[in-house]
Every structure is written in C-alpha cells, then in structure tokens.
Scaffold this motif. Structure first.
Motif: not given
Length: 129
Positions: A66-73, A98-107
């Motif tokens: 599980f990959l959770l991006p940081g730094g607003g990306l 590989v499962v990545g979850i982007s922050p809600r702010e991205d969408l």
C-alpha cells in the motif's frame, strides 16, 4: 482502453474486476509489457478517493504494497514516475500487488481545496510579519 492482442484482454479484465469489487467508478486501465495499471475513484459521500492498482500480468501477487503519497502529491507523481522505472514497478517486480491511494484533495474541485475551507486543515498558521 482495450488490449491490442487477445492475450492482453485477460489482465485488463482482471484490472477492471479489482475496481468493480472495490466499488470503483470512473475506471481507467492501461497496460504495458507484463503489467496493468487501473485507476478508479472510490468512496461514499463528498469527494472520492483516487485508487491506483498496479499488477503484474505474468504471475499472481505474493503480497500487497500500500503506497500513500505525501506532500500533497498523488500516486502517479510520487510512485509511478518516470513511467518505465519507478517504485510501483519495482514493487510489482518483487511480486507485490501495488495499491496506491491518493488524497481526496487530488480529485476535489479547486474551490474545495483553496483557502479558507479545503486547505486550511492541512496548513499551519504562519505568524504575521
């Protein structure tokens, strides 16, 4: 996106199935030599989460990363760039799904992520000068 050969259809169908099982919407699938990347949105009310799944199409996974991006990306900026040699492909090559979850702010629409409402919980107060 559809596969260019009959053999490519199986991984694309599996990638779409992952999105379906997780209740995904707006599914996009792309594939390369030995891999498939599925991007979809998931979540209940409000702004959905962006979910990316990168799978090896030649063998079943032996684990999940599980990959959770940081730094607003988002996932792509943090883990899927450059396209051919990146962390997601490295983990996929070691047998992981590989499962990545982007922050809600991205969408979220811009009006929901600009001050004073959307970004305020994610920013620190800066002392006035």
């Amino acid at each position: 996106m559809t596969g260019g050969t009959a053999g490519a259809a199986v991984p694309l169908d599996a990638a779409r199935r992952i999105a379906e099982v997780l209740g995904g919407r707006d599914t996009r699938v792309e594939h390369g030599d030995g891999w498939a990347h599925t991007r979809f949105t998931a979540g209940g009310q409000g702004v959905p989460l962006g979910v990316d799944v990168v799978a090896d199409t030649r063998r079943p996974p032996t684990g999940i990363a599980f990959l959770l991006p940081g730094g607003g990306l988002n996932f792509a900026a943090n883990f899927f760039t450059p396209r051919a040699h990146n962390l997601a492909h490295h983990l996929r090559g070691t047998g992981r799904l590989v499962v990545g979850i982007s922050p809600r702010e991205d969408l979220a629409p811009r009006r929901q992520t600009s001050r004073p409402t959307g970004a305020s919980p994610h920013t620190r107060a800066t002392p006035a000068r």
